[in-house]
Design an enzyme around this catalytic site. Structure first.
Site, mmCIF file in Angstrom:
data_model
loop_
_atom_site.group_PDB
_atom_site.id
_atom_site.type_symbol
_atom_site.label_atom_id
_atom_site.label_comp_id
_atom_site.label_asym_id
_atom_site.label_seq_id
_atom_site.Cartn_x
_atom_site.Cartn_y
_atom_site.Cartn_z
ATOM 1 N N ASP A 95 3.484 -6.447 -4.404
ATOM 2 C CA ASP A 95 4.693 -7.071 -4.922
ATOM 3 C C ASP A 95 5.935 -6.352 -4.403
ATOM 4 O O ASP A 95 5.868 -5.264 -3.834
ATOM 5 C CB ASP A 95 4.666 -7.033 -6.455
ATOM 6 C CG ASP A 95 5.449 -8.174 -7.073
ATOM 7 O OD1 ASP A 95 6.062 -8.952 -6.317
ATOM 8 O OD2 ASP A 95 5.448 -8.282 -8.312
ATOM 9 N N TYR A 154 -5.518 1.776 -6.666
ATOM 10 C CA TYR A 154 -4.076 1.824 -6.884
ATOM 11 C C TYR A 154 -3.747 3.049 -7.729
ATOM 12 O O TYR A 154 -4.562 3.505 -8.547
ATOM 13 C CB TYR A 154 -3.588 0.588 -7.645
ATOM 14 C CG TYR A 154 -3.419 -0.664 -6.823
ATOM 15 C CD1 TYR A 154 -2.185 -0.978 -6.242
ATOM 16 C CD2 TYR A 154 -4.480 -1.545 -6.631
ATOM 17 C CE1 TYR A 154 -2.021 -2.137 -5.506
ATOM 18 C CE2 TYR A 154 -4.316 -2.704 -5.897
ATOM 19 C CZ TYR A 154 -3.085 -2.997 -5.333
ATOM 20 O OH TYR A 154 -2.922 -4.142 -4.601
#
Length: 334
Positions: free
Chosen positions: A95, A154
């Site tokens: 994003d 992540y």
């Protein structure tokens, strides 16, 4: 602004070595659909690091700068092939504002390379300083940056102190509340396993309906002084799932909610239930660290050039583990 002007194919003879070329289909980067490639194609794998601060995410957009856009421009200039023929595909659509140390992408060319060191250096020379290709490798026909993935890792960094470190302001979320890392670890254990993560996913902007059932292999909370690093490995993640999971763990860490709230919200499968307790965290603390692949799909084609690893890349949020002296749940150093 991005461009997609078609350029003439180079006059390099097209190699047809059956052990290293590939005739078939790949993914159209505009539509995510399979397209027929008109020429024999050689596939190349890239491992990419970027500081996402000024980019509108990974995925190509014509109106705003994205990492895919800038990378395609560099590859187009170097290969003289237009972006539709390159078929650049990224493993993860990070994003806006999200960073990456281990993003992976692949693209194709109608010609082979004898060596990759020079082309690797040239592509990095065309990229801005906040994007670097860390590895440039040949790839076999079975490899696909997205569909060959077995897990993704992540991390989200939180700076837990009254005064924010100004050098980390673009790479860590500032928490002014004192967080209990031990309690956060207890809560994070509830995420591990196979679950329906509907309650932790924002509505996706693409047309596809994703499978909400994902497997989390581990969720670690690592401390280094005021810096907390929350690292999660999973089979895949829904849109903004990681940031929503971390947001709830921060509420647990400040003791606003109990650790078992994770179980209750997971079982609800309702995003509105999570919204009762926390808001989405900003993107700048999040980084795509590593992508793991089916080992069989990483086997290099025969007679292919050696992989190029270039020079050492340094990004401000990445520190050698030897320097971090991170503490894990059992208080040992990593």
């Amino acid at each position: 602004m991005c461009f997609s002007t078609a350029l003439a194919l180079p006059s390099v003879p097209i190699t047809t070595n059956s052990t290293s070329d590939w005739r078939g289909k790949d993914e159209d980067p505009n539509k995510g659909q399979a397209v027929k490639l008109s020429l024999p194609a050689y596939k190349w794998r890239l491992v990419i690091a970027y500081d996402g601060t000024r980019f509108s995410g990974w995925q190509y957009q014509q109106s705003t700068p994205t990492v895919q856009c800038i990378l395609e421009e560099a590859l187009t200039r170097k290969t003289k092939i237009n972006r539709k023929e390159l078929c650049l595909v990224g493993a993860s659509r990070t994003d806006a504002g999200v960073h990456a140390w281990g993003q992976v992408a692949h693209f194709v060319t109608p010609f082979n390379y004898e060596t990759l060191d020079d082309v690797h250096k040239a592509v990095n020379g065309l990229l801005p300083s906040d994007i670097r290709v860390r590895e440039f490798s040949p790839a076999g026909p079975e490899f696909h940056a997205r569909f060959s993935v077995t897990s993704k890792i992540y991390s989200y960094q939180v700076y837990d102190s009254t005064i924010m470190d100004p050098f980390l302001r673009h790479y860590a979320y500032h928490s002014t509340y004192k967080l209990d890392a031990a309690v956060m670890r207890d809560a994070a254990k509830h995420f591990v396993g196979k679950h329906d993560f509907s309650a932790f996913a924002n509505t996706s902007r693409n047309d596809r309906i994703p499978n909400p059932v994902k497997t989390i292999f581990r969720f670690d909370v690592v401390e280094k002084g005021p810096l907390l690093r929350l690292e999660v490995e999973g089979s895949g993640f829904l849109y903004r799932q990681v940031r929503n999971m971390v947001a709830l763990l921060l509420q647990v860490g400040r003791q606003a909610v109990p650790p078992d709230i994770v179980v209750r919200i997971l079982e609800s499968r309702d995003r509105k239930e999570l919204a009762k307790y926390t808001l989405l965290l900003p993107p700048h603390g999040l980084s795509l660290d590593t992508i793991k692949y089916n080992e069989e799909h990483l086997i290099l084609p025969t007679d292919s050039p050696a992989s190029s690893f270039g020079t050492v890349v340094h990004f401000p949020w990445k520190q050698p583990l030897a320097e971090m002296q991170c503490k894990t749940a059992d208080n040992t150093s990593l």
